[in-house]
Scaffold this active site. Sequence first.
Site, PDB file in Angstrom:
ATOM      1  N   GLY A 245      -6.352  23.612  -2.602  1.00 17.56           N
ATOM      2  CA  GLY A 245      -5.934  22.741  -1.611  1.00 17.56           C
ATOM      3  C   GLY A 245      -6.316  21.381  -1.460  1.00 17.56           C
ATOM      4  N   LYS A 246      -5.464  20.433  -0.715  1.00 14.43           N
ATOM      5  CA  LYS A 246      -6.513  19.099  -0.546  1.00 14.43           C
ATOM      6  C   LYS A 246      -7.662  18.976  -0.247  1.00 14.43           C
ATOM      7  CE  LYS A 246      -1.159  18.027   0.493  1.00 14.43           C
ATOM      8  NZ  LYS A 246      -0.390  16.758   0.923  1.00 14.43           N
TER       9      LYS A 246
END
Length: 479
Positions: A245-246
Amino acid sequence: MSIVTRFAPSPTGYIHIGNVRSAIYPYLIARQKNGKFILRIEDTDRARYVDGATELIEDTLKWLGLEWDEGPIVGGPNAPYFQSERKEIYLEWAKKLIDSGRAYADPTPPETIEAYRNECTKNKTPFLYRNFRPENPPKWELGMPLRFKADPKDYKWHDEVMGDMHAGPEVQDDIILIKKDGYPTYNFAHIVDDAEMGVTHVMRGVEYLSSTPNYLALYDALNLPWPKFVSLPHILAPQGNKKLGKRDGAKSVTEYRDDGILPEAMLNYLACLGWNDGTEQEIYTKDELIDSFSLDRIQTSGARYDEVKLLWMNGQWLRRIFDEQGVGALYDRTRDFWPEVAANFDEDYKKKVLSIIYDRLKTFSDLRSMTDYFFKEPEIDLDLLTKNKFVKKLSEAEIESLLKESIAALSSLSEWDADHLQSVLNDLLEKTGKKPAELFSLIRIAISFAPFSPALNLTMEVLGRDKTLSRLNAVARAI
Ligand code: GLU
């Protein structure tokens, strides 16, 4: 029946590499089977909508070479391809469900729903809205949530990746179809769109697998055939067992582009992250991927993101482009990546630099740090010279005399090219009795003051006689 696939991103921010692989597989299979690949923008979650995100999605797909047959920009028979512009269509389908008694207005205020939920938590029972379904819901009108009226039962289905699946009634609920704001939920909109657009293979992240029974119930209630389901395994963060994920530094795809990663390498890397064709092959062109891709070789478990591997693959691709298409083709890709000091140098010179350095680049952005000395006089840093692990074995007097001998031998060279330079260097080795690592490191540092440079004779050829000799002289004077 011809295959229709789609990529249906939500424009909620930048598109990172974890998301974009969900575009690659549907693209590959559509191209392989001469089918259609649709781009649809799922922008009904207005609270999460981010301006510019759609353009970023389009840019990313274009950069990777994933052209879409229907969708924004190109249009198509099922336009519009933005869900926010298809509200009327969802309402029509919603009406069918209302008419058949399979959808109802939900008058329950959010606080009451929250209270139901808390009650369930207290009793340690799963919260299902259908257990609190109102007995006499009002007539539905825009501004009220519209819910599906579930008829829970056992479902069996086949997932092309995960195999035969089964779920009992306990997972089915009265899901929201149309929200208070008049926009449909993802759960409802994607089913309507996939059906209207003739999507045959619903390929998306495995996180939607657990909701599939709710979707199957909707297909049935709408009298729609089930498409094929293809659940794509997650891309995992470099550490641990969670989805990339980010927060794990998953960069946007365009950031990799700006860092000098080649689209060929990115496509190749991502396609092979979670799929292989059973051979040892690692480098694939887009056409090769299209030929060899198959759904049944998508792996079921998550694939770990590994930037080192991506960089390695990028290096492979740099060399391949150079070898197959020549320095000109590679040079055309490098325009934004040269150091500022290179701005006034002509293309031919830069191509020469590129042709001796390309095989050491991991990405094009290395050009900025690795080629400065070809374009400006390096600062003399005697520490770099005397601390070098080979040069430090030489005394100052030896360094001085080696530089002088080298200058003399090189000055008398009539043809300044790599071969002649190499024979002068070899003669110098013989004459001075020094080891190549000592003499060559000395000359290399003296003409570049860089931690690294390509083969010495090639570097000198590209720098040219004047620069090489004047740099050697400058160092000899400074010692
Ligand atoms: N809009 C959903 C997302 O961005 C797409 C899921 C799907 O492909 O159906 O996650």
